[in-house]
Design a protein around this motif. Structure first.
Motif, PDB file in Angstrom:
ATOM      1  N   GLN A 107      54.135 134.536   5.493  1.00  0.00           N
ATOM      2  CA  GLN A 107      52.841 133.930   4.480  1.00  0.00           C
ATOM      3  C   GLN A 107      53.693 134.450   3.032  1.00  0.00           C
ATOM      4  OE1 GLN A 107      48.441 134.395   5.133  1.00  0.00           O
ATOM      5  NE2 GLN A 107      49.212 136.258   6.049  1.00  0.00           N
ATOM      6  N   ARG A 108      53.607 133.303   2.809  1.00  0.00           N
ATOM      7  CA  ARG A 108      54.452 133.062   0.538  1.00  0.00           C
ATOM      8  C   ARG A 108      52.979 133.858   0.091  1.00  0.00           C
ATOM      9  NH1 ARG A 108      56.033 126.834   0.406  1.00  0.00           N
ATOM     10  NH2 ARG A 108      57.437 127.762  -1.895  1.00  0.00           N
ATOM     11  N   GLY A 109      52.115 134.139   0.153  1.00  0.00           N
ATOM     12  CA  GLY A 109      51.173 134.317  -0.850  1.00  0.00           C
ATOM     13  C   GLY A 109      49.562 133.641  -1.230  1.00  0.00           C
ATOM     14  N   ILE A 110      49.156 133.455  -1.728  1.00  0.00           N
ATOM     15  CA  ILE A 110      47.979 133.142  -1.639  1.00  0.00           C
ATOM     16  C   ILE A 110      47.636 131.826  -3.103  1.00  0.00           C
ATOM     17  CG2 ILE A 110      46.609 135.058  -3.524  1.00  0.00           C
ATOM     18  CD1 ILE A 110      43.802 133.853  -1.930  1.00  0.00           C
ATOM     19  N   PRO A 140      51.853 134.891  -5.570  1.00  0.00           N
ATOM     20  CA  PRO A 140      53.753 135.283  -4.905  1.00  0.00           C
ATOM     21  C   PRO A 140      53.006 136.956  -3.693  1.00  0.00           C
ATOM     22  CG  PRO A 140      54.181 133.871  -6.884  1.00  0.00           C
ATOM     23  CD  PRO A 140      52.589 134.483  -6.684  1.00  0.00           C
ATOM     24  N   VAL A 141      53.453 137.138  -2.817  1.00  0.00           N
ATOM     25  CA  VAL A 141      53.408 137.971  -2.203  1.00  0.00           C
ATOM     26  C   VAL A 141      53.881 139.364  -2.773  1.00  0.00           C
ATOM     27  CG1 VAL A 141      54.256 139.319   0.117  1.00  0.00           C
ATOM     28  CG2 VAL A 141      53.124 137.142   0.219  1.00  0.00           C
ATOM     29  N   ILE A 171      47.130 140.917  -3.247  1.00  0.00           N
ATOM     30  CA  ILE A 171      45.641 140.023  -2.650  1.00  0.00           C
ATOM     31  C   ILE A 171      46.347 139.954  -0.536  1.00  0.00           C
ATOM     32  CG2 ILE A 171      44.203 137.782  -1.539  1.00  0.00           C
ATOM     33  CD1 ILE A 171      43.674 137.495  -4.606  1.00  0.00           C
ATOM     34  N   VAL A 172      47.560 138.910  -0.595  1.00  0.00           N
ATOM     35  CA  VAL A 172      48.221 138.130   0.688  1.00  0.00           C
ATOM     36  C   VAL A 172      49.685 139.835   0.693  1.00  0.00           C
ATOM     37  CG1 VAL A 172      50.050 137.407   2.129  1.00  0.00           C
ATOM     38  CG2 VAL A 172      48.041 136.482   0.835  1.00  0.00           C
ATOM     39  N   SER A 173      49.344 141.061   1.615  1.00  0.00           N
ATOM     40  CA  SER A 173      50.060 141.887   1.195  1.00  0.00           C
ATOM     41  C   SER A 173      51.975 141.490   2.204  1.00  0.00           C
ATOM     42  CB  SER A 173      49.621 142.786   2.767  1.00  0.00           C
ATOM     43  OG  SER A 173      50.651 144.245   2.544  1.00  0.00           O
ATOM     44  N   GLU A 174      52.809 141.534   1.959  1.00  0.00           N
ATOM     45  CA  GLU A 174      54.230 141.652   2.328  1.00  0.00           C
ATOM     46  C   GLU A 174      54.122 141.954   4.384  1.00  0.00           C
ATOM     47  OE1 GLU A 174      58.177 144.117   3.500  1.00  0.00           O
ATOM     48  OE2 GLU A 174      56.945 144.550   1.719  1.00  0.00           O
ATOM     49  N   LEU A 175      52.856 142.591   4.309  1.00  0.00           N
ATOM     50  CA  LEU A 175      53.085 142.708   6.098  1.00  0.00           C
ATOM     51  C   LEU A 175      51.531 142.138   6.347  1.00  0.00           C
ATOM     52  CD1 LEU A 175      54.524 146.376   6.326  1.00  0.00           C
ATOM     53  CD2 LEU A 175      55.496 143.710   6.585  1.00  0.00           C
ATOM     54  N   GLU A 176      51.312 141.290   7.267  1.00  0.00           N
ATOM     55  CA  GLU A 176      50.088 140.553   7.729  1.00  0.00           C
ATOM     56  C   GLU A 176      50.032 140.581   9.282  1.00  0.00           C
ATOM     57  OE1 GLU A 176      47.669 139.589   5.891  1.00  0.00           O
ATOM     58  OE2 GLU A 176      48.084 140.703   3.987  1.00  0.00           O
ATOM     59  N   PRO A 231      47.946 121.123  13.838  1.00  0.00           N
ATOM     60  CA  PRO A 231      49.531 120.808  13.509  1.00  0.00           C
ATOM     61  C   PRO A 231      49.687 120.180  12.418  1.00  0.00           C
ATOM     62  CG  PRO A 231      49.195 120.632  16.172  1.00  0.00           C
ATOM     63  CD  PRO A 231      47.726 120.101  15.338  1.00  0.00           C
ATOM     64  N   ALA A 232      48.635 119.707  12.203  1.00  0.00           N
ATOM     65  CA  ALA A 232      49.172 118.736  10.907  1.00  0.00           C
ATOM     66  C   ALA A 232      48.648 119.797   9.915  1.00  0.00           C
ATOM     67  CB  ALA A 232      48.142 117.337  10.913  1.00  0.00           C
ATOM     68  N   LEU A 233      47.129 120.320   9.985  1.00  0.00           N
ATOM     69  CA  LEU A 233      46.503 121.507   8.611  1.00  0.00           C
ATOM     70  C   LEU A 233      47.884 122.485   8.982  1.00  0.00           C
ATOM     71  CD1 LEU A 233      44.835 121.699   6.352  1.00  0.00           C
ATOM     72  CD2 LEU A 233      43.446 123.200   8.391  1.00  0.00           C
ATOM     73  N   ALA A 234      48.510 122.787   8.898  1.00  0.00           N
ATOM     74  CA  ALA A 234      48.974 124.068   9.319  1.00  0.00           C
ATOM     75  C   ALA A 234      50.347 123.497   8.940  1.00  0.00           C
ATOM     76  CB  ALA A 234      49.623 124.653  10.550  1.00  0.00           C
ATOM     77  N   ARG A 235      51.333 122.882   9.651  1.00  0.00           N
ATOM     78  CA  ARG A 235      52.365 122.336   8.081  1.00  0.00           C
ATOM     79  C   ARG A 235      51.764 121.686   6.398  1.00  0.00           C
ATOM     80  NH1 ARG A 235      52.772 118.503  12.899  1.00  0.00           N
ATOM     81  NH2 ARG A 235      51.793 117.400  11.757  1.00  0.00           N
ATOM     82  N   GLU A 236      51.108 121.817   6.292  1.00  0.00           N
ATOM     83  CA  GLU A 236      49.865 121.408   5.269  1.00  0.00           C
ATOM     84  C   GLU A 236      50.210 123.007   4.490  1.00  0.00           C
ATOM     85  OE1 GLU A 236      46.118 120.455   2.595  1.00  0.00           O
ATOM     86  OE2 GLU A 236      46.512 119.340   4.398  1.00  0.00           O
ATOM     87  N   LEU A 237      49.564 124.022   4.986  1.00  0.00           N
ATOM     88  CA  LEU A 237      50.013 125.053   4.633  1.00  0.00           C
ATOM     89  C   LEU A 237      51.323 125.408   4.132  1.00  0.00           C
ATOM     90  CD1 LEU A 237      48.115 126.808   6.786  1.00  0.00           C
ATOM     91  CD2 LEU A 237      46.661 125.830   4.698  1.00  0.00           C
ATOM     92  N   ASP A 238      51.671 124.999   4.411  1.00  0.00           N
ATOM     93  CA  ASP A 238      53.512 125.747   4.282  1.00  0.00           C
ATOM     94  C   ASP A 238      53.910 127.089   3.759  1.00  0.00           C
ATOM     95  OD1 ASP A 238      55.921 125.093   3.151  1.00  0.00           O
ATOM     96  OD2 ASP A 238      55.647 124.707   1.506  1.00  0.00           O
ATOM     97  N   ARG A 239      53.174 128.116   4.658  1.00  0.00           N
ATOM     98  CA  ARG A 239      52.963 129.499   4.845  1.00  0.00           C
ATOM     99  C   ARG A 239      52.255 129.799   3.807  1.00  0.00           C
ATOM    100  NH1 ARG A 239      57.776 131.164   4.457  1.00  0.00           N
ATOM    101  NH2 ARG A 239      58.709 129.611   3.253  1.00  0.00           N
ATOM    102  N   TRP A 240      51.508 129.252   3.255  1.00  0.00           N
ATOM    103  CA  TRP A 240      50.177 130.066   1.966  1.00  0.00           C
ATOM    104  C   TRP A 240      49.133 130.281   2.634  1.00  0.00           C
ATOM    105  CZ3 TRP A 240      52.087 131.322  -3.171  1.00  0.00           C
ATOM    106  CH2 TRP A 240      52.904 130.908  -2.984  1.00  0.00           C
ATOM    107  N   PHE A 241      48.585 130.876   2.621  1.00  0.00           N
ATOM    108  CA  PHE A 241      46.805 131.315   2.109  1.00  0.00           C
ATOM    109  C   PHE A 241      46.811 130.150   1.421  1.00  0.00           C
ATOM    110  CE2 PHE A 241      43.600 135.208   2.172  1.00  0.00           C
ATOM    111  CZ  PHE A 241      42.663 133.810   2.443  1.00  0.00           C
ATOM    112  N   LEU A 242      45.747 129.300   1.710  1.00  0.00           N
ATOM    113  CA  LEU A 242      44.818 128.184   1.026  1.00  0.00           C
ATOM    114  C   LEU A 242      43.557 128.722   0.778  1.00  0.00           C
ATOM    115  CD1 LEU A 242      46.506 124.813   1.830  1.00  0.00           C
ATOM    116  CD2 LEU A 242      47.983 126.629  -0.098  1.00  0.00           C
ATOM    117  N   MET A 243      42.804 129.019  -0.781  1.00  0.00           N
ATOM    118  CA  MET A 243      41.387 129.012  -0.874  1.00  0.00           C
ATOM    119  C   MET A 243      40.890 127.951  -1.660  1.00  0.00           C
ATOM    120  SD  MET A 243      39.846 132.780  -2.534  1.00  0.00           S
ATOM    121  CE  MET A 243      39.732 133.506  -1.066  1.00  0.00           C
ATOM    122  N   TYR A 244      39.799 127.313  -1.220  1.00  0.00           N
ATOM    123  CA  TYR A 244      39.062 126.933  -1.529  1.00  0.00           C
ATOM    124  C   TYR A 244      37.996 127.040  -1.858  1.00  0.00           C
ATOM    125  CZ  TYR A 244      36.153 121.936  -2.396  1.00  0.00           C
ATOM    126  OH  TYR A 244      35.716 120.488  -2.586  1.00  0.00           O
TER     127      TYR A 244
END
Length: 420
Positions: free
Chosen positions: A71-74, A88-89, A97-102, A189-202
């Motif tokens: 993950q790249r961060g939140i 960012p991580v 908030i997002v640890s290096e080790l998740e 899969p489409a949403l997973a690509r949209e995340l682009d390795r980010w933890f997204l919060m809405y």
């Protein structure tokens, strides 16, 4: 060595961690778990601070890193999916908030279980009665025959059966924080690509929070939906009613929530609970001790539940070994070491549930603005102090015995004669 046969209730994180250290110190242990089998997947938990140190001392860090979710961060997002703030991580040295080790909860639990080779596990069962006497505890199970143990440890989560039996009803110890949340896996899969390795919060007005973060498998999204409210009159076993409640609460919320709710209906790992903490005057009573969420849940809002579970397991087993099984001395020392760490860990981040789930559009904008300042003075110092709590304990070095590890399960102890 006294009191060497120990029942551990719960095969999540705390239970297998304790069983590992008990075995390393020469104790016998049996782990009982209500679930019919080990539960895979689950949401991501973090390895940080002293919890990371415990994993290193177990010799499991290399394997844990291999299982981590990248993950790249939140990032906070608006209704159109645009990032309004990021953390960012690497911003707080991998301890934000997002640890290096998740790592997914199920993956960590399985890693710990594999490190308990030879320990007896009773799946699909739970403790129903405890009868303590001068020599041990007679334990009744829902499905297994009655058995005898020297000590019992409840590591069975927020709604611990052992805590209820030994310490009293849950309302006496549970402190609600004013919200509920659910978590589940969506295959999108489409949403997973949209995340682009980010933890997204809405965030949406009304105290609604939707999150989506990468899973470990292709196309996998780990989702959660949370909302602010008071106590709910829902039966714990009625998953269908809980799914309907969440779907109704989030109807028309915006962003990708409609897709998450659609995935919720099909998810086979749906879980629902309230935000709350456990507060006890003592973590032990007689021959029974509590560990992890069962004894001192800090709530997911702190991000420190895994650290408390791993550290508590290490200390409890180490103190039992240091006291040669004298549980009274060991439990007292365990309490002395854990209590300050737990007290700090249970301090909520700024704003508590309100900071996590703002209830108005204005407060949502202010929250995004505050996150954009988290890397700068003065907020950086405030957040750094919050994240530093994970390592705010000096772990003792407990010597490990050189003799061979014990065989499990232990020889059966005769049950005391029942009186009429």
């Amino acid at each position: 060595m006294e009191n060497t046969d120990i029942l551990v209730s719960g095969a999540g994180i705390a239970g297998p961690a304790l069983a590992h250290w008990l075995r390393r110190h020469g104790f016998h242990s049996t782990v009982v778990e209500r679930a019919p089998a080990p539960r895979p997947g689950g949401q991501a938990v973090d390895l940080r601070g002293a919890g990371r140190t415990v994993i290193e001392r177990m010799g499991l860090m290399e394997r844990a890193r291999a299982l981590c979710v990248e993950q790249r961060g939140i990032a906070l997002v608006d209704t159109r999916g645009r990032h309004t703030a990021r953390m960012p991580v690497e911003l707080f040295g991998g301890e934000g908030i997002v640890s290096e080790l998740e790592i997914l909860r199920g993956d960590l639990a399985e890693l710990l279980r594999q490190a308990t080779d030879g320990v007896e596990y009773l799946y699909g069962d739970t403790v129903t009665a405890l009868a303590e006497d001068a020599d041990g505890v007679t334990v009744d199970f829902e499905n297994s025959p009655t058995r005898r143990f020297h000590l019992v440890v409840g590591a069975d989560g927020l709604h611990s059966a052992v805590r209820r039996l030994a310490f009293g009803a849950e309302p006496e110890h549970y402190r609600p924080l004013g919200g509920h949340h659910c978590w589940f896996t969506v295959h999108d899969p489409a949403l997973a690509r949209e995340l682009d390795r980010w933890f997204l919060m809405y965030n949406a007005p009304g105290g609604l929070v939707a999150t989506a973060r990468p899973g470990r498998l292709p196309g996998e999204v780990k989702a959660s939906l949370a909302f602010r409210c008071g106590p709910l009159a829902l039966e714990r076993g009625d998953a269908a009613a809980r799914r309907r409640l969440v779907a109704d609460r989030f109807a028309g919320a915006g962003w990708r929530v409609e897709r998450l709710v659609a995935g919720l209906a099909a998810a086979d790992d749906f879980a629902f609970d309230s935000f709350g903490q456990i507060h006890l005057e003592r973590y032990s009573r007689g021959r029974v001790a509590l560990l992890g969420d069962a004894g001192y849940s800090p709530s997911p809002l702190t991000g420190l539940g895994t650290s408390l579970a791993l550290v508590g397991a290490y200390l409890l087993a180490g103190e039992l070994a240091a006291a040669a099984g004298d549980f009274t001395a060991a439990y007292t020392r365990y309490e002395e070491l854990m209590r300050p760490y737990v007290t700090r860990a249970q301090e909520l981040p700024p704003g508590g549930v309100g900071g996590y789930a703002p209830d108005s559009a204005l407060m949502i904008r202010l929250r995004a603005a505050s996150m954009r300042w988290m890397g700068r003075w003065p907020l950086r110092a405030v957040l750094a102090a919050q994240f530093a709590k994970a390592g705010d304990i000096a772990l003792p070095d407990y010597p490990l015995p050189a003799y061979p590890l014990p065989d499990n399960p232990p020889a059966a102890h005769p049950l005391p004669a029942r009186t009429t």
